[in-house]
Design a protein around this motif. Structure first.
Motif, PDB file in Angstrom:
ATOM      1  N   ALA A   1       0.830  -1.205   0.000  1.00 55.50           N
ATOM      2  CA  ALA A   1       0.000   0.000   0.000  1.00 55.50           C
ATOM      3  C   ALA A   1       0.866   1.258   0.000  1.00 55.50           C
ATOM      4  CB  ALA A   1      -0.931   0.000   1.210  1.00 55.50           C
ATOM      5  N   ILE A   2       1.902   1.275   0.846  1.00 53.94           N
ATOM      6  CA  ILE A   2       2.767   2.450   0.927  1.00 53.94           C
ATOM      7  C   ILE A   2       3.513   2.653  -0.390  1.00 53.94           C
ATOM      8  CG2 ILE A   2       4.800   3.413   2.076  1.00 53.94           C
ATOM      9  CD1 ILE A   2       3.860   1.988   4.634  1.00 53.94           C
ATOM     10  N   LYS A   3       4.038   1.564  -0.953  1.00 53.23           N
ATOM     11  CA  LYS A   3       4.773   1.663  -2.207  1.00 53.23           C
ATOM     12  C   LYS A   3       3.873   2.123  -3.346  1.00 53.23           C
ATOM     13  CE  LYS A   3       7.529  -1.096  -5.441  1.00 53.23           C
ATOM     14  NZ  LYS A   3       8.075  -2.454  -5.729  1.00 53.23           N
ATOM     15  N   ASP A   4       2.661   1.536  -3.433  1.00 49.24           N
ATOM     16  CA  ASP A   4       1.733   1.915  -4.502  1.00 49.24           C
ATOM     17  C   ASP A   4       1.332   3.384  -4.399  1.00 49.24           C
ATOM     18  OD1 ASP A   4       1.853  -0.659  -5.401  1.00 49.24           O
ATOM     19  OD2 ASP A   4      -0.152  -1.245  -4.707  1.00 49.24           O
ATOM     20  N   ALA A   5       1.370   3.916  -3.176  1.00 47.62           N
ATOM     21  CA  ALA A   5       1.001   5.315  -2.967  1.00 47.62           C
ATOM     22  C   ALA A   5       2.203   6.251  -3.038  1.00 47.62           C
ATOM     23  CB  ALA A   5       0.297   5.468  -1.623  1.00 47.62           C
ATOM     24  N   GLY A   6       3.336   5.737  -3.485  1.00 47.55           N
ATOM     25  CA  GLY A   6       4.509   6.578  -3.672  1.00 47.55           C
ATOM     26  C   GLY A   6       5.284   6.871  -2.410  1.00 47.55           C
ATOM     27  N   GLY A   7       5.002   6.137  -1.328  1.00 38.15           N
ATOM     28  CA  GLY A   7       5.700   6.363  -0.070  1.00 38.15           C
ATOM     29  C   GLY A   7       7.028   5.639  -0.009  1.00 38.15           C
ATOM     30  N   ARG A   8       7.776   5.955   1.023  1.00 33.46           N
ATOM     31  CA  ARG A   8       9.076   5.325   1.234  1.00 33.46           C
ATOM     32  C   ARG A   8       8.925   4.072   2.092  1.00 33.46           C
ATOM     33  NH1 ARG A   8       9.909  10.683   2.832  1.00 33.46           N
ATOM     34  NH2 ARG A   8      10.244  10.020   4.990  1.00 33.46           N
ATOM     35  N   THR A   9      10.004   3.326   2.194  1.00 30.34           N
ATOM     36  CA  THR A   9      10.040   2.210   3.137  1.00 30.34           C
ATOM     37  C   THR A   9       9.700   2.737   4.527  1.00 30.34           C
ATOM     38  OG1 THR A   9      11.754   1.122   1.846  1.00 30.34           O
ATOM     39  CG2 THR A   9      11.529   0.448   4.149  1.00 30.34           C
ATOM     40  N   PRO A  10       8.909   2.003   5.331  1.00 29.11           N
ATOM     41  CA  PRO A  10       8.551   2.513   6.659  1.00 29.11           C
ATOM     42  C   PRO A  10       9.779   2.988   7.443  1.00 29.11           C
ATOM     43  CG  PRO A  10       7.291   0.539   6.191  1.00 29.11           C
ATOM     44  CD  PRO A  10       8.261   0.703   5.050  1.00 29.11           C
ATOM     45  N   VAL A  11       9.613   4.117   8.116  1.00 26.87           N
ATOM     46  CA  VAL A  11      10.749   4.688   8.842  1.00 26.87           C
ATOM     47  C   VAL A  11      11.200   3.769   9.976  1.00 26.87           C
ATOM     48  CG1 VAL A  11      10.174   7.059   8.246  1.00 26.87           C
ATOM     49  CG2 VAL A  11       9.201   6.070  10.329  1.00 26.87           C
ATOM     50  N   ARG A  12      10.281   3.016  10.542  1.00 29.25           N
ATOM     51  CA  ARG A  12      10.632   1.997  11.540  1.00 29.25           C
ATOM     52  C   ARG A  12       9.448   1.059  11.730  1.00 29.25           C
ATOM     53  NH1 ARG A  12      11.354   6.755  13.580  1.00 29.25           N
ATOM     54  NH2 ARG A  12       9.649   7.803  14.665  1.00 29.25           N
ATOM     55  N   VAL A  13       9.788  -0.173  12.039  1.00 27.87           N
ATOM     56  CA  VAL A  13       8.794  -1.197  12.353  1.00 27.87           C
ATOM     57  C   VAL A  13       9.249  -1.860  13.651  1.00 27.87           C
ATOM     58  CG1 VAL A  13       7.648  -3.321  11.611  1.00 27.87           C
ATOM     59  CG2 VAL A  13       8.334  -1.613   9.899  1.00 27.87           C
ATOM     60  N   TYR A  14       8.459  -1.704  14.712  1.00 28.49           N
ATOM     61  CA  TYR A  14       8.773  -2.330  15.996  1.00 28.49           C
ATOM     62  C   TYR A  14       7.704  -3.369  16.304  1.00 28.49           C
ATOM     63  CZ  TYR A  14      12.028   1.502  17.300  1.00 28.49           C
ATOM     64  OH  TYR A  14      13.059   2.414  17.363  1.00 28.49           O
ATOM     65  N   ALA A  15       8.119  -4.448  16.945  1.00 23.77           N
ATOM     66  CA  ALA A  15       7.194  -5.436  17.497  1.00 23.77           C
ATOM     67  C   ALA A  15       7.375  -5.445  19.010  1.00 23.77           C
ATOM     68  CB  ALA A  15       7.458  -6.816  16.917  1.00 23.77           C
TER      69      ALA A  15
END
Length: 296
Positions: free
Chosen positions: A109-123
């Protein structure tokens, strides 16, 4: 792609059909009934049949509406997604372990909308080790106000805000080895503020000391001043949805579908405002606004 109205109406039609079958069966077995009783039973069957016919018409109408929605999304997806998240940094927080199919949906979804790789992903690891958390915080004067079981909700709220705001994150820095089970990129390498945040709960509902901590975490994300959305796939029961709503997070219940990805991108691109979208929500999509691009 069918919403809750369709499922409820379909079930109602099934129950009405069963009722008709029962009434007809009674009628066939009612040789000993008088004329008035038989006429009353026939009236009941007629009313039930009329109701079933009306419900069938409603189901057909909803089927047409849903086919039209799916067709609209399929035909316009690329045009509506292009550059919608251009230049925006999105952070993703899991309560529980990372769900890789869900993360793939989010990334698409982010890529299709022209966004960048998530700035951070925490679990975030749950249940929490409240004793270990208190020990870490109590030994640091600047953070001691968050120590203790009666401060767990307050602690969760501040962690939620720090997760979005980035930069200096004193609580995450002190507690990450206790509460973070996975971080991408490696913990501490991404301090960029997030323009929007997505939260996913993969763990079971929490009880005991973990419950106020997690509740506060959701509230902190929602109160950080950026669009904040709890998500799930259309095939899940989305058990966390009510908790997300109570914390004032928006929700999208079908991010595995094109409509859900579009809904997510629209919500993330607009000023923070709580709402619910998806196949089981009242609205499949938010109001689709044009993407504003700088003029040359």
């Amino acid at each position: 792609m069918f919403d809750l109205r369709y499922h409820v109406t379909s079930l109602a039609a099934v129950f009405i059909a069963l009722l008709i079958g029962i009434l007809v069966g009674v009628a066939l077995a009612s040789h000993g009934l008088g004329n008035s009783e038989r006429k009353s039973l026939e009236d009941d069957v007629r009313r039930a049949q009329n109701r079933a016919d009306a419900l069938e018409t409603t189901v057909e109408s909803l089927q047409q509406d849903n086919r039209a929605d799916a067709s609209f999304v399929a035909r316009t997806y690329n045009a509506l997604m292009t550059d919608r998240l251009n230049g925006k940094g999105v952070a993703v927080l899991y309560v529980g372990s990372v769900d890789h199919p869900v993360q793939s949906d989010i990334s698409t979804a982010i890529k299709d909308a022209g966004g960048r790789t998530p700035v951070r992903v925490y679990a975030v690891q749950v249940p929490i080790d409240a004793a270990a958390i208190e020990k870490r915080l109590a030994s640091r004067a600047a953070l001691a106000q968050y120590a203790g079981d009666d401060q767990l909700r307050k602690l969760g709220r501040q962690l939620g805000k720090e997760f979005v705001v980035g930069n200096e994150t004193p609580l995450w820095n002190v507690l990450h080895t206790v509460i973070v089970q996975e971080a991408t990129p490696r913990f501490g390498t991404s301090k960029q503020p997030a323009d929007a945040v997505i939260v996913v709960r993969t763990a079971d509902p929490q009880t005991g000391e973990s419950a106020p901590f997690v509740k506060g975490l959701y509230e902190g994300l929602a109160d950080a001043g950026v669009p904040a959305v709890g998500v799930a796939r259309s095939t899940s029961d989305f058990a966390a949805q009510t908790v997300f709503q109570q914390a004032q997070l928006s929700t999208v219940d079908d991010i595995d579908l094109a409509a859900g990805k579009l809904a997510l991108a629209i919500v993330l691109s607009q000023p923070a405002s709580r709402a619910d979208y998806g196949v089981n929500a009242d609205n499949l999509l938010p109001l689709v606004t044009p993407v504003l691009t700088p003029s040359g």
